[in-house]
Design an enzyme around this catalytic site. Structure first.
Site, PDB file in Angstrom:
ATOM      1  N   HIS A  88       3.592  -3.960   2.037  1.00 51.02           N
ATOM      2  CA  HIS A  88       3.455  -4.151   0.589  1.00 51.02           C
ATOM      3  C   HIS A  88       2.370  -3.246   0.010  1.00 51.02           C
ATOM      4  CE1 HIS A  88       3.994  -6.376  -3.140  1.00 51.02           C
ATOM      5  NE2 HIS A  88       2.689  -6.577  -3.216  1.00 51.02           N
ATOM      6  N   ASP A 121      -5.689 -11.485  -3.394  1.00 53.58           N
ATOM      7  CA  ASP A 121      -4.786 -10.920  -4.401  1.00 53.58           C
ATOM      8  C   ASP A 121      -5.602 -10.233  -5.491  1.00 53.58           C
ATOM      9  OD1 ASP A 121      -2.732 -10.556  -6.362  1.00 53.58           O
ATOM     10  OD2 ASP A 121      -1.635 -12.215  -5.476  1.00 53.58           O
TER      11      ASP A 121
END
Lengths: 428, 428
Positions: A335, A241
């Site tokens: 995404h 992330d």
């Protein structure tokens, strides 16, 4: 992974561990303040941070490096925005008491600013509870923001920046108003949980009769020294992330993240806007999907975060690449494609989240996910367009629920002797 | 404390921090398994722990020391009892499903034991979620226990040790049954929050249809490297905590903490009994009291944990000392007197707690305190007599509430290829 067969031959010696571990694993730092500054550089304190010297116990040795690192409170920007993510975080919104107006709010912001500077330097306020004693500042940061409702509460409605207009409603939102918004916001981060709790409790007590906690959330990131992956962490879906975050060395980093000097309004010069979203992850659902599907949803490999069109985490994402059958390697709703700046008119924000885990729900699923915090000079050119696109066609949205939302104006950093927001509260 | 004036002249350079901190603060370790073992000793891994080597990212450098430390799962005792307290902890109780009996419980304990050994070595189970990737084992420990109700559930009522008889009721208890007791218990500790969460989630998933979470609590201690005080930590009252713990080098340490080999029952040989209490601290009340009163309540100085009759934390407590006016220096109801082994017939337990903070209550007070975990060979000679005395006359009791309670039998450690509790479940 395969384990080393030698490991199996070793007998547990935990009794020895208990005795010997502290002496072996903690490095001594020099103790005088001047020398500690030099030692900080020698052992690896970040540039611009100050090795801490005087907060050890009455007779103990000096602090080790995790505790010794201090981040300055005063400066052009508030801390906690470009500061490396700490292992522990608290987000807390406060509402002003009905009887509190501009004067009381200003006094509270002065108390908070004074305490934040003292705590971040490893100091001990007069009324201290003692919880953080023995540790150093442990990279503590305190960041202070204003919600849209603050301006009405203190009679400064006309001063509310347009950037604080409520975020648009997104179809995937399932927001809990009691855990959303708020007049004032504190973001606290530290590499030690007791230091972080102590700062939160100290600032809450300092709110006194002026403001009360509206909501508070606790989060975490990887511990310093637990991983060799320095720039990014994993979230609770197991995904790397933060790979595509703007980086301070980028030419347009300042312009994307911070309101420029002489900005509009002037009191936000050097400031930034924070969007906070509590995003629960539907881990029971996510974990039931095979790796290949998870990677299609993200557009990245789970193993190392590399785009499906590359080999390494930092390889550029090739949104044009097609496979042997002519279809896009990165799916239309992946995404990484939906959030890519090049598909959002260059919109970019600095994401600086914490993971959270608040136990288990009645159905046995973890109440866990991401305390998403992102920073930008203008939410209408950062979070909003990206979230609009996500709302329309992000493969990831099936696996997450946005349960709380807030938007705060975070003024520039205070100068010595001043407090955060002083120009707003004392100007005009 | 006074701050160094030089600190004030330094300008924030957080943009540089962000780039430079990882490279400067993390030490590279050797990467091959054999070399990592040696490196572990060189950089300070605990004796008996194994430096970990192969869990880094696909192409990243080797792990730093916090992540690299592994604790062995197999051995005479289970891990997580004498292992140094980790920064993060989860306590979780599970109840067996109505349809699950001895066979299903045995299969679950085998799955948990296999997974615990793999995770503690830094391995990645086949069905892994990826959350702990990049980090090493980070001193992960998994400890498995049985509540009194387990024995009925698996048809082994006659095998329940008398030591698992319900704890007596204490007058200060305000216990929530939903957060108390349970058939099975997991204690998880690690120096990285993602590693700890990953272990909890992995073991929960492995429970499958056999058992479901009854309650779960999350706690924390000081981070490695955040303090120079090695043996003890602070609790959320700001008190130094753990000073009087029995130490592994004490002659009677093993006898106090562990059921001896050939003990009764035999399957508890090398095991221990854990008492778990969720103790909420009434911080609003505590923090309102002046330092001198807090120190009278504890019988110790807040600054460094020294007894009021001494100067340093480790000075012996002199319960006989009197002041100029002839009264006892350590008050009759001081916590340190009431809990002293010499006033409890030598009763002693190994306290190994975590602090907890679950947000704020409606009245603004933190929902925070201690996840008290103590270990003893026999609760009737450890926790029970001490708690009875505390219940009758401990000055501290005004400031705490016992909100949950549980007692678990924690068998000795499993040998390679065996699982925790195997002798109980497959014997007789």
């Amino acid at each position: 992974m395969t384990s080393d067969p030698d490991q199996k031959r070793q007998k547990p010696k935990e009794r020895q561990e208990r005795k010997e571990r502290p002496a072996l694993t903690r490095r001594r730092l020099l103790t005088t303040a001047g020398a500690a500054g030099a030692a900080g550089l020698a052992v690896g304190a970040p540039t611009g941070a100050l090795a801490h010297s005087a907060a050890t116990g009455d007779d103990g040795p000096a602090l080790a490096e995790v505790g010794a690192t201090a981040v300055p409170f005063h400066g052009t920007h508030q801390p906690g925005i470009t500061t490396p993510m700490q292992a522990h975080g608290h987000l807390a919104a406060f509402d002003l008491a009905a009887a509190a107006g501009r004067r009381e709010a200003a006094a509270l912001l002065r108390r908070w600013s004074t305490l934040a500077a003292e705590l971040m330097a490893g100091g001990t306020p007069d009324t201290d509870t003692g919880v953080a004693r023995d540790a150093g500042p442990a990279s503590l940061t305190v960041t202070i923001g204003f919600g849209g409702s603050f301006f009405d509460a203190v009679g400064l409605t006309g001063a509310r920046p347009a950037a604080l207009d409520p975020l648009p409603a997104f179809s995937a939102d399932a927001l809990d108003e009691r855990r959303s918004n708020g007049d004032l916001w504190l973001q606290i981060g530290a590499d030690d949980a007791l230091v972080a709790f102590h700062a939160l409790r100290t600032l809450q007590r300092a709110a006194g009769e002026t403001a009360a906690v509206r909501w508070q959330m606790t989060g975490f990131n990887r511990s310093q020294g637990a991983t060799a992956r320095p720039m990014t962490t994993r979230n609770l879906m197991g995904q790397v992330d933060g790979t595509n975050n703007p980086r301070p060395e980028d030419d347009d980093f300042e312009a994307r993240v911070f309101v420029p000097a002489g900005g509009d309004p002037a009191w936000m010069s050097g400031g930034s806007y924070a969007v906070v979203r509590r995003i629960r992850m539907l881990l029971d659902v996510w974990e039931s999907r095979p790796l290949a599907e998870q990677e299609r949803v993200m557009g990245r490999r789970k193993s190392n975060g590399a785009p499906l069109t590359g080999e390494r985490e930092t390889d550029p994402v090739d949104l044009e690449a097609t496979g042997p059958d002519g279809t896009a390697v990165i799916a239309a709703n992946a995404h990484v494609r939906v959030t890519a700046p090049e598909t959002n008119g260059g919109a970019a924000m600095l994401r600086r989240p914490f993971s959270y885990h608040d136990g288990f729900r009645d159905d046995g699923a973890p109440d866990a996910g991401l305390l998403f915090v992102c920073w930008q000079a203008d939410p209408l050119r950062g979070f909003v367009p990206v979230q609009r696109k996500l709302d329309r066609g992000d493969a990831l949205s099936e696996f997450v629920r946005h349960e709380a939302s807030a938007l705060f104006a975070v003024p520039g950093g205070a100068a010595e002797g001043e407090y955060v927001g002083q120009e707003l509260l004392e100007g005009g």
